[in-house]
Write an enzyme that holds these catalytic residues in place. Structure first.
Site, short mmCIF file in Angstrom:
data_model
loop_
_atom_site.label_atom_id
_atom_site.label_comp_id
_atom_site.label_asym_id
_atom_site.label_seq_id
_atom_site.Cartn_x
_atom_site.Cartn_y
_atom_site.Cartn_z
N ASN A 119 48.17 32.10 -123.63
CA ASN A 119 49.14 32.14 -124.73
C ASN A 119 48.94 30.99 -125.73
OD1 ASN A 119 50.92 34.41 -124.45
ND2 ASN A 119 51.70 33.50 -122.57
N VAL A 121 48.95 34.58 -127.06
CA VAL A 121 47.81 35.46 -126.84
C VAL A 121 47.25 36.06 -128.13
CG1 VAL A 121 49.17 37.55 -126.37
CG2 VAL A 121 46.91 37.28 -125.33
N HIS A 174 53.09 39.55 -129.08
CA HIS A 174 53.57 39.27 -127.73
C HIS A 174 54.50 38.07 -127.84
CE1 HIS A 174 53.92 38.77 -123.47
NE2 HIS A 174 53.27 37.62 -123.46
N THR A 219 55.20 32.55 -115.02
CA THR A 219 55.08 33.98 -114.75
C THR A 219 53.66 34.24 -114.24
OG1 THR A 219 54.34 34.51 -116.99
CG2 THR A 219 56.71 34.56 -116.58
#
Length: 307
Positions: A119, A121, A174, A219
């Site tokens: 990220n 991303v 995203h 995550t």
């Protein structure tokens, strides 16, 4: 088929585990800045092979050993900081990190498909495409594939229909400026309407990643599963449709940008862009997300000589 995972942290190790369980590829290489961690993960994964359907060569190694790969998945990232509220906060450090990774990887793996998981991303996919000088069709970001999966999962609970039987995409950034495509969402040919309840579900999805981060500090499972699905599609040349982040010259009138759009994916990477007819609300959201992503790209890449 040789697959390299660059970055053996939470996401990289989860992705490696998924690949081994599913028997994707026959040679897996883990690379990490802390080489002992990569070696430890490789050894641990080797011990799982007796429970798997297929044998696989699993190694931990250096960046220099990632040569002749068919697929290179990049999860390497500067660590997330406590209280982080935007993926963009990782941007400048990860742009610098990619400067040390991408040129060597592209030179040593000229025929590989690169999967960007790091990220932010969309920016990182754009940057990797530019510095690698590889065709944009062979640099794909996970993008809103994971958001679309979350969307289908939550919709499935509301509709009492299995997620695999739902067709519903989230496109764009995203991040907070993504948008759902209700005009083409359906189950068994029946439309999934743009209702207040379904909008609430989308808002839950939009916040889901940071909710997981708030609860556990990172995550890994969902994003690794999404990346595994991309790799499976490439390995088996399945020509599946997915929303993935990609650099494009022109899509639906949006010029020179990089974010998630629906594509067909196969062994050579992106085979074609799909062109759904968007309604007026979705087109407005598309223009908005395009402006945000373009501004993010310019703000992060201008400082390293890119526009």
């Amino acid at each position: 088929m040789k697959i390299a995972i660059i970055g053996a942290g939470h996401v990289g190790s989860s992705l490696a585990y998924a690949l081994v369980l599913k028997g994707l590829g026959n040679h897996l290489l883990l690379v990490n800045r802390d080489a002992t961690k990569a070696l430890g993960n490789a050894l641990d994964l080797q011990h799982t092979l007796a429970f798997c359907e297929r044998p696989m060569q699993i190694e931990g190694g250096s960046l220099e050993e990632a040569v002749g790969c068919d697929i290179v998945a990049i999860t390497a990232s500067e660590p997330m900081t406590k209280g982080m509220t935007s993926r963009m906060e990782l941007g400048q450090a990860n742009v610098e990190l990619f400067k040390s990774l991408i040129p060597m990887l592209a030179e040593n793996n000229p025929e590989a498909v690169f999967i960007i998981i790091t990220n932010p991303v969309d920016v990182m996919t754009c940057w990797a495409t530019r510095v690698s000088e590889l065709p944009p069709s062979r640099i794909v970001g996970i993008g809103t594939l994971v958001d679309s999966a979350r969307f289908r999962t939550l919709l499935s609970k509301a509709e009492q229909i299995h997620p695999d039987d739902l067709r519903a995409y989230i496109l764009g950034e995203h991040g907070p400026n993504q948008f759902p495509v209700f005009s083409h969402a359906s189950a068994g040919g029946e439309p999934i309407t743009d209702s207040p309840r379904h909008r609430e579900i989308f808002e839950e999805v939009n916040k889901a990643g940071f909710e997981v981060y708030r609860l556990k500090g990172y995550t890994n499972f969902a994003i690794a599963s999404a990346a595994c699905e991309v790799i499976r599609t490439i390995v088996h040349d399945e020509h599946r449709t997915m929303p993935l982040s990609t650099c494009f010259d022109d899509w639906q009138g949006i010029k020179d940008n990089c974010f998630s759009i629906p594509v067909v994916l196969g062994r050579s990477g992106i085979i074609r862009y799909l062109q759904p007819d968007l309604n007026s609300l979705e087109r407005e959201a598309l223009v908005h997300t395009a402006k945000i992503v373009r501004a993010n790209i310019d703000s992060l890449l201008f400082g390293v000589g890119e526009r």
